[in-house]
Write a protein that holds these residues in place. Structure first.
Motif, PDB file in Angstrom:
ATOM      1  N   MET A 150       0.843  -1.194   0.000  1.00 28.15           N
ATOM      2  CA  MET A 150       0.000   0.000   0.000  1.00 28.15           C
ATOM      3  C   MET A 150       0.878   1.243   0.000  1.00 28.15           C
ATOM      4  SD  MET A 150      -1.361  -0.203   4.020  1.00 28.15           S
ATOM      5  CE  MET A 150      -2.977  -0.444   3.508  1.00 28.15           C
ATOM      6  N   LEU A 151       0.435   2.239  -0.761  1.00 28.05           N
ATOM      7  CA  LEU A 151       1.054   3.558  -0.700  1.00 28.05           C
ATOM      8  C   LEU A 151       0.307   4.335   0.367  1.00 28.05           C
ATOM      9  CD1 LEU A 151       1.593   4.443  -4.454  1.00 28.05           C
ATOM     10  CD2 LEU A 151       3.333   3.907  -2.745  1.00 28.05           C
ATOM     11  N   ILE A 152       1.047   4.999   1.222  1.00 26.48           N
ATOM     12  CA  ILE A 152       0.434   5.732   2.326  1.00 26.48           C
ATOM     13  C   ILE A 152       1.004   7.145   2.395  1.00 26.48           C
ATOM     14  CG2 ILE A 152      -0.044   3.659   3.690  1.00 26.48           C
ATOM     15  CD1 ILE A 152       2.464   4.249   5.345  1.00 26.48           C
ATOM     16  N   SER A 153       0.247   8.020   3.048  1.00 27.79           N
ATOM     17  CA  SER A 153       0.741   9.353   3.399  1.00 27.79           C
ATOM     18  C   SER A 153       1.021   9.298   4.896  1.00 27.79           C
ATOM     19  CB  SER A 153      -0.300  10.426   3.065  1.00 27.79           C
ATOM     20  OG  SER A 153      -0.517  10.477   1.678  1.00 27.79           O
ATOM     21  N   ARG A 154       2.278   9.083   5.212  1.00 23.61           N
ATOM     22  CA  ARG A 154       2.708   8.832   6.583  1.00 23.61           C
ATOM     23  C   ARG A 154       2.930  10.137   7.341  1.00 23.61           C
ATOM     24  NH1 ARG A 154       7.186   8.194   9.562  1.00 23.61           N
ATOM     25  NH2 ARG A 154       8.683   8.781   7.971  1.00 23.61           N
ATOM     26  N   PHE A 155       2.340  10.226   8.561  1.00 20.25           N
ATOM     27  CA  PHE A 155       2.624  11.356   9.445  1.00 20.25           C
ATOM     28  C   PHE A 155       4.010  11.116  10.026  1.00 20.25           C
ATOM     29  CE2 PHE A 155       2.633  13.758  13.395  1.00 20.25           C
ATOM     30  CZ  PHE A 155       2.119  14.970  12.967  1.00 20.25           C
ATOM     31  N   ARG A 156       4.878  12.109   9.985  1.00 18.45           N
ATOM     32  CA  ARG A 156       6.267  11.938  10.430  1.00 18.45           C
ATOM     33  C   ARG A 156       6.371  12.171  11.937  1.00 18.45           C
ATOM     34  NH1 ARG A 156      10.651  14.714   7.585  1.00 18.45           N
ATOM     35  NH2 ARG A 156      11.825  12.877   8.164  1.00 18.45           N
ATOM     36  N   TRP A 157       5.951  11.164  12.714  1.00 12.76           N
ATOM     37  CA  TRP A 157       5.996  11.259  14.166  1.00 12.76           C
ATOM     38  C   TRP A 157       7.406  11.533  14.667  1.00 12.76           C
ATOM     39  CZ3 TRP A 157       1.963  12.172  16.931  1.00 12.76           C
ATOM     40  CH2 TRP A 157       0.709  11.712  16.513  1.00 12.76           C
ATOM     41  N   GLU A 158       8.410  10.974  13.992  1.00  9.45           N
ATOM     42  CA  GLU A 158       9.786  11.123  14.452  1.00  9.45           C
ATOM     43  C   GLU A 158      10.278  12.557  14.357  1.00  9.45           C
ATOM     44  OE1 GLU A 158      10.100  10.127  10.046  1.00  9.45           O
ATOM     45  OE2 GLU A 158       8.769   9.618  11.713  1.00  9.45           O
ATOM     46  N   GLU A 159       9.584  13.418  13.606  1.00  5.31           N
ATOM     47  CA  GLU A 159       9.961  14.826  13.463  1.00  5.31           C
ATOM     48  C   GLU A 159       8.969  15.776  14.116  1.00  5.31           C
ATOM     49  OE1 GLU A 159      12.794  15.884  12.103  1.00  5.31           O
ATOM     50  OE2 GLU A 159      13.387  13.838  11.622  1.00  5.31           O
ATOM     51  N   ALA A 160       7.857  15.249  14.636  1.00  4.90           N
ATOM     52  CA  ALA A 160       6.769  16.101  15.133  1.00  4.90           C
ATOM     53  C   ALA A 160       7.049  16.612  16.537  1.00  4.90           C
ATOM     54  CB  ALA A 160       5.444  15.330  15.119  1.00  4.90           C
ATOM     55  N   GLY A 161       7.032  17.932  16.684  1.00  3.57           N
ATOM     56  CA  GLY A 161       7.101  18.538  18.009  1.00  3.57           C
ATOM     57  C   GLY A 161       5.675  18.720  18.522  1.00  3.57           C
ATOM     58  N   ALA A 162       5.542  19.397  19.638  1.00  5.37           N
ATOM     59  CA  ALA A 162       4.216  19.611  20.221  1.00  5.37           C
ATOM     60  C   ALA A 162       3.386  20.608  19.424  1.00  5.37           C
ATOM     61  CB  ALA A 162       4.354  20.073  21.667  1.00  5.37           C
TER      62      ALA A 162
END
Length: 145
Positions: free
Chosen positions: A43-55
């Protein structure tokens, strides 16, 4: 394009890491591909980049491919496979080993009660980021019901 993820999973602990990286990814039903001859689910997904997400942001998404090899069977529940434009949010990915390893069941749980189960001969998963990131205004929030 630094910071692109490329993760492989061959056991449940590895798949937990991939599961954390794809949590809240958006997937369009038309971008799910089953190749029975190659025994591949992708599957192709639009991944949320949790590893870069600040508050407070900025928040980013990136296109990524999530694939599973050695797929023996596929079951889905509450997933409109005929509705190619339907959009779903991927909540979790998990692996339950069979009584006789290395096989088992991979579960992809979608928001709204949808679920896809993959019976696999062995766990062989790959998550690979593709292309550039883009900003998104919202961070997924699991506190709201």
């Amino acid at each position: 394009m630094s910071g692109l993820l490329k993760l492989m999973a061959e056991d449940a602990a590895d798949l937990e890491i991939i599961g954390a990286a794809v949590q809240d990814a958006l997937v369009r039903v038309g971008e799910i591909n089953v190749d029975k001859r190659a025994r591949r689910f992708a599957m192709l997904i639009s991944r949320f980049r949790w590893e870069e997400a600040g508050a407070t942001g900025p928040f980013e998404r990136i296109r990524a491919a999530l694939s599973f090899e050695s797929v023996l069977g596929i079951k889905s529940r509450k997933v409109r496979l005929d509705s190619k434009e339907a959009l779903a949010s991927l909540l979790s990915v998990s692996f339950t080993p069979a009584e006789e390893p290395p096989g088992g069941i991979v579960r992809l749980v979608l928001a709204g009660g949808g679920e896809i189960e993959l019976e696999v001969e062995c766990l062989d998963a790959l998550l690979m980021d593709l292309g550039a990131t883009w900003q998104t205004p919202r961070r997924p929030d699991h506190e709201k019901a």
